[in-house]
Design a protein around this motif. Structure first.
Motif, PDB file in Angstrom:
ATOM      1  N   ILE A  73       6.432  18.028 -13.992  1.00 26.28           N
ATOM      2  CA  ILE A  73       7.853  18.245 -14.327  1.00 26.28           C
ATOM      3  C   ILE A  73       8.597  18.790 -13.105  1.00 26.28           C
ATOM      4  CG2 ILE A  73       9.440  19.083 -16.101  1.00 26.28           C
ATOM      5  CD1 ILE A  73       7.122  19.685 -17.873  1.00 26.28           C
ATOM      6  N   ILE A  74       8.434  18.120 -11.991  1.00 25.37           N
ATOM      7  CA  ILE A  74       9.167  18.442 -10.766  1.00 25.37           C
ATOM      8  C   ILE A  74      10.333  17.463 -10.677  1.00 25.37           C
ATOM      9  CG2 ILE A  74       9.052  18.503  -8.251  1.00 25.37           C
ATOM     10  CD1 ILE A  74       6.080  19.221  -8.535  1.00 25.37           C
ATOM     11  N   GLU A  75      11.530  17.973 -10.816  1.00 24.06           N
ATOM     12  CA  GLU A  75      12.704  17.111 -10.930  1.00 24.06           C
ATOM     13  C   GLU A  75      13.479  16.967  -9.630  1.00 24.06           C
ATOM     14  OE1 GLU A  75      14.904  18.796 -14.124  1.00 24.06           O
ATOM     15  OE2 GLU A  75      13.514  18.069 -15.679  1.00 24.06           O
ATOM     16  N   THR A  76      13.026  17.620  -8.570  1.00 27.36           N
ATOM     17  CA  THR A  76      13.709  17.503  -7.274  1.00 27.36           C
ATOM     18  C   THR A  76      13.613  16.068  -6.767  1.00 27.36           C
ATOM     19  OG1 THR A  76      13.112  19.778  -6.758  1.00 27.36           O
ATOM     20  CG2 THR A  76      13.850  18.395  -4.935  1.00 27.36           C
ATOM     21  N   GLU A  77      14.757  15.488  -6.482  1.00 28.53           N
ATOM     22  CA  GLU A  77      14.787  14.115  -6.001  1.00 28.53           C
ATOM     23  C   GLU A  77      15.010  14.088  -4.490  1.00 28.53           C
ATOM     24  OE1 GLU A  77      14.224  11.467  -7.757  1.00 28.53           O
ATOM     25  OE2 GLU A  77      14.132  12.420  -9.736  1.00 28.53           O
ATOM     26  N   VAL A  78      14.522  13.069  -3.854  1.00 26.30           N
ATOM     27  CA  VAL A  78      14.799  12.868  -2.431  1.00 26.30           C
ATOM     28  C   VAL A  78      15.564  11.561  -2.273  1.00 26.30           C
ATOM     29  CG1 VAL A  78      12.712  14.108  -1.749  1.00 26.30           C
ATOM     30  CG2 VAL A  78      12.641  11.613  -1.951  1.00 26.30           C
ATOM     31  N   ASP A  79      16.449  11.556  -1.301  1.00 25.60           N
ATOM     32  CA  ASP A  79      17.167  10.324  -1.003  1.00 25.60           C
ATOM     33  C   ASP A  79      16.248   9.378  -0.245  1.00 25.60           C
ATOM     34  OD1 ASP A  79      19.531  11.268  -2.122  1.00 25.60           O
ATOM     35  OD2 ASP A  79      20.125  12.245  -0.244  1.00 25.60           O
ATOM     36  N   PRO A  80      16.216   8.118  -0.622  1.00 25.88           N
ATOM     37  CA  PRO A  80      15.368   7.163   0.113  1.00 25.88           C
ATOM     38  C   PRO A  80      15.767   7.127   1.584  1.00 25.88           C
ATOM     39  CG  PRO A  80      16.194   6.200  -1.924  1.00 25.88           C
ATOM     40  CD  PRO A  80      16.936   7.480  -1.736  1.00 25.88           C
ATOM     41  N   SER A 124       0.823  -1.200   0.000  1.00 24.84           N
ATOM     42  CA  SER A 124       0.000   0.000   0.000  1.00 24.84           C
ATOM     43  C   SER A 124       0.863   1.258   0.000  1.00 24.84           C
ATOM     44  CB  SER A 124      -0.933  -0.006   1.221  1.00 24.84           C
ATOM     45  OG  SER A 124      -1.807   1.093   1.201  1.00 24.84           O
ATOM     46  N   VAL A 125       1.900   1.283   0.830  1.00 21.88           N
ATOM     47  CA  VAL A 125       2.776   2.462   0.896  1.00 21.88           C
ATOM     48  C   VAL A 125       3.533   2.633  -0.417  1.00 21.88           C
ATOM     49  CG1 VAL A 125       4.712   3.530   2.118  1.00 21.88           C
ATOM     50  CG2 VAL A 125       2.963   2.297   3.407  1.00 21.88           C
ATOM     51  N   THR A 126       3.911   1.518  -1.047  1.00 19.01           N
ATOM     52  CA  THR A 126       4.575   1.603  -2.350  1.00 19.01           C
ATOM     53  C   THR A 126       3.646   2.209  -3.391  1.00 19.01           C
ATOM     54  OG1 THR A 126       5.936  -0.330  -1.823  1.00 19.01           O
ATOM     55  CG2 THR A 126       5.756   0.277  -4.138  1.00 19.01           C
ATOM     56  N   ASP A 127       2.366   1.865  -3.348  1.00 19.87           N
ATOM     57  CA  ASP A 127       1.385   2.476  -4.254  1.00 19.87           C
ATOM     58  C   ASP A 127       1.302   3.987  -4.033  1.00 19.87           C
ATOM     59  OD1 ASP A 127       0.822   0.029  -5.328  1.00 19.87           O
ATOM     60  OD2 ASP A 127      -1.112  -0.231  -4.346  1.00 19.87           O
ATOM     61  N   ILE A 128       1.386   4.406  -2.758  1.00 24.02           N
ATOM     62  CA  ILE A 128       1.352   5.844  -2.454  1.00 24.02           C
ATOM     63  C   ILE A 128       2.544   6.539  -3.103  1.00 24.02           C
ATOM     64  CG2 ILE A 128       1.572   7.534  -0.592  1.00 24.02           C
ATOM     65  CD1 ILE A 128       0.087   5.508   1.213  1.00 24.02           C
ATOM     66  N   LEU A 129       3.717   5.946  -2.958  1.00 23.06           N
ATOM     67  CA  LEU A 129       4.920   6.526  -3.576  1.00 23.06           C
ATOM     68  C   LEU A 129       4.765   6.634  -5.086  1.00 23.06           C
ATOM     69  CD1 LEU A 129       7.999   4.988  -1.716  1.00 23.06           C
ATOM     70  CD2 LEU A 129       7.437   7.411  -1.973  1.00 23.06           C
ATOM     71  N   ASP A 130       4.220   5.593  -5.703  1.00 23.72           N
ATOM     72  CA  ASP A 130       4.002   5.626  -7.150  1.00 23.72           C
ATOM     73  C   ASP A 130       3.079   6.771  -7.535  1.00 23.72           C
ATOM     74  OD1 ASP A 130       5.622   3.426  -7.412  1.00 23.72           O
ATOM     75  OD2 ASP A 130       3.979   1.979  -7.561  1.00 23.72           O
ATOM     76  N   GLY A 131       2.019   6.994  -6.735  1.00 29.47           N
ATOM     77  CA  GLY A 131       1.071   8.065  -7.027  1.00 29.47           C
ATOM     78  C   GLY A 131       1.702   9.441  -6.909  1.00 29.47           C
ATOM     79  N   ILE A 132       2.521   9.636  -5.866  1.00 27.58           N
ATOM     80  CA  ILE A 132       3.189  10.929  -5.684  1.00 27.58           C
ATOM     81  C   ILE A 132       4.170  11.191  -6.820  1.00 27.58           C
ATOM     82  CG2 ILE A 132       4.784  12.215  -4.201  1.00 27.58           C
ATOM     83  CD1 ILE A 132       3.532  10.699  -1.817  1.00 27.58           C
ATOM     84  N   ARG A 133       4.904  10.168  -7.208  1.00 30.82           N
ATOM     85  CA  ARG A 133       5.895  10.351  -8.272  1.00 30.82           C
ATOM     86  C   ARG A 133       5.240  10.574  -9.630  1.00 30.82           C
ATOM     87  NH1 ARG A 133       9.819   5.831  -5.443  1.00 30.82           N
ATOM     88  NH2 ARG A 133      10.831   7.325  -4.012  1.00 30.82           N
ATOM     89  N   ALA A 134       4.018  10.058  -9.786  1.00 30.35           N
ATOM     90  CA  ALA A 134       3.279  10.350 -11.014  1.00 30.35           C
ATOM     91  C   ALA A 134       2.924  11.836 -11.082  1.00 30.35           C
ATOM     92  CB  ALA A 134       2.021   9.494 -11.090  1.00 30.35           C
ATOM     93  N   ILE A 135       2.571  12.419  -9.922  1.00 30.35           N
ATOM     94  CA  ILE A 135       2.285  13.856  -9.878  1.00 30.35           C
ATOM     95  C   ILE A 135       3.544  14.648 -10.219  1.00 30.35           C
ATOM     96  CG2 ILE A 135       1.586  15.776  -8.386  1.00 30.35           C
ATOM     97  CD1 ILE A 135      -0.010  13.711  -6.723  1.00 30.35           C
ATOM     98  N   LYS A 136       4.673  14.278  -9.617  1.00 32.79           N
ATOM     99  CA  LYS A 136       5.926  14.974  -9.886  1.00 32.79           C
ATOM    100  C   LYS A 136       6.296  14.887 -11.361  1.00 32.79           C
ATOM    101  CE  LYS A 136       9.422  14.514  -7.131  1.00 32.79           C
ATOM    102  NZ  LYS A 136      10.477  13.859  -6.329  1.00 32.79           N
ATOM    103  N   SER A 137       6.097  13.730 -11.959  1.00 33.29           N
ATOM    104  CA  SER A 137       6.452  13.542 -13.364  1.00 33.29           C
ATOM    105  C   SER A 137       5.609  14.430 -14.268  1.00 33.29           C
ATOM    106  CB  SER A 137       6.278  12.064 -13.744  1.00 33.29           C
ATOM    107  OG  SER A 137       6.539  11.872 -15.118  1.00 33.29           O
ATOM    108  N   GLN A 138       4.292  14.445 -14.035  1.00 32.70           N
ATOM    109  CA  GLN A 138       3.424  15.240 -14.898  1.00 32.70           C
ATOM    110  C   GLN A 138       3.645  16.739 -14.709  1.00 32.70           C
ATOM    111  OE1 GLN A 138      -0.005  13.687 -16.265  1.00 32.70           O
ATOM    112  NE2 GLN A 138      -1.314  15.489 -16.148  1.00 32.70           N
TER     113      GLN A 138
END
Length: 352
Positions: free
Chosen positions: A175-182, A159-173
């Motif tokens: 065009i937010i390129e700021t990365e965070v260290d895991p 479930s938490v992995t799905d949340i991460l996927d959803g947030i990164r989809a927002i960043k991708s669309q």
């Protein structure tokens, strides 16, 4: 009662089991108290689910539709803790990049969390991420529902992995390129820590959604709780009421919160009556109660009712015929009274 020798021996065996599962309150308190008299105290924990757009509740699709690699049993909780901490960092990036400047409250550390509480809190965060996606025109992915059996570490990680996927989809669309260290993988994660990171993430997402929580969000949760209680009543052969009581005077948010907390106490009492390990009732200072706090309480109540359902082996999903209509506080208060009345009937039936 446990012997002093046994309690002292436990003091040096560590508080985390090999699979990374957080020690229960029974063990933690027995170890601490065992230094003096070896008395074990038993109590567990609590959690919550899912606002969405326009004051309704998302009805997620089945869990099988989401695909996530399954971690090894001895590392799953560590990976879930790392993923939850990374979710928090990613949301902070979104808030900076999208100019969100509100100052949400910080979630308190709640002890004695169970996997069920963490999983349901992840459903809440997932639904809010979906609301942010819709706000910015980002396609939403598959979502999850309240499970039919008690969730495990693997369910939480997925479930938490799905949340991460959803947030990164927002960043991708966007065009937010700021990365965070895991986040660093913790060897000794706690369920309470994972829960707190998700709770903080939920607060931070409110500013990104663009509208405040309202009675409709809470009404969606209480509607599901009414249906869950109906299934439990069928299992216990107890006939429950279906009509909400009449409420004459308008009600305030604090009135609703008081009744939700009262319902949680009654649910915990029913858990004990059914031979379950009862949860710990949350502490809440009733001063200036907001819809967010009543929403959290409704999520906790839903989790505790679901724990009873899982304990009884009821594997029937709750299906709401249509999204709950927007409701006012008086409607919500009346539905909470219906929940309390049905909990009383279930407790009487369990006793007989």
């Amino acid at each position: 009662m446990i012997s002093l020798e046994k309690a002292q021996r436990r003091l040096f065996t560590g508080l985390v089991r090999p699979d990374g599962y957080e020690a229960s309150a029974r063990v933690v308190r027995a170890k601490a108290w065992g230094r003096v008299c070896g008395v074990a105290i038993v109590l567990a924990g609590v959690a919550a689910p899912v606002p969405s757009e326009a004051g309704t509740i998302d009805v997620p699709m089945r869990r099988g539709q989401a695909t996530t690699p399954v971690a090894a049993p001895d590392s799953t909780w560590g990976e879930a803790a790392s993923a939850a901490a990374t979710v928090l960092r990613e949301i902070e990036v979104l808030r900076v990049e999208l100019g969100v400047g509100d100052e949400p409250p910080e979630a308190e550390l709640q002890l004695d969390r169970l996997p069920a509480h963490v999983y349901v809190k992840s459903l809440e965060v997932m639904a809010k991420v979906a609301s942010v996606q819709r706000r910015f025109g980002v396609p939403t992915g598959s979502s999850r529902e309240m499970p039919l059996t008690e969730p495990s570490a693997v369910d939480v990680l997925a479930s938490v992995t799905d949340i991460l996927d959803g947030i990164r989809a927002i960043k991708s669309q966007m065009i937010i390129e700021t990365e965070v260290d895991p986040a660093v993988l913790s060897r000794f994660p706690t369920l309470s820590g994972v829960y707190k990171n998700l709770a903080d993430s939920s607060y931070l997402l409110d500013g990104l959604i663009g509208y405040p929580l309202n009675s409709g969000d809470v009404f969606g949760n209480t509607s599901a709780i009414v249906e869950e209680l109906s299934l439990i009543g069928t299992k216990l052969q107890v006939v429950l009421d279906s009509e909400t009581p009449e409420v004459d005077a308008p009600k305030r948010t604090i009135d609703i919160a008081q009744q939700l907390l009262r319902a949680i106490y009654k649910t915990v009492s029913l858990q004990g009556r059914l031979g379950m390990e009862a949860s710990m009732v949350p502490t809440l200072t009733m001063v200036r109660v907001t819809p967010t706090e009543t929403y959290d309480l409704s999520g906790l109540l839903w989790t505790e009712v679901s724990r009873i359902k899982w304990h009884l082996g009821v594997n029937v999903p709750v299906v709401l015929d249509q999204p709950p209509a927007r409701s006012n506080r008086t409607d919500l208060f009346a539905q909470t009274l219906l929940i309390i009345r049905n909990l009383d009937q279930l407790t009487a039936g369990a006793g007989s």
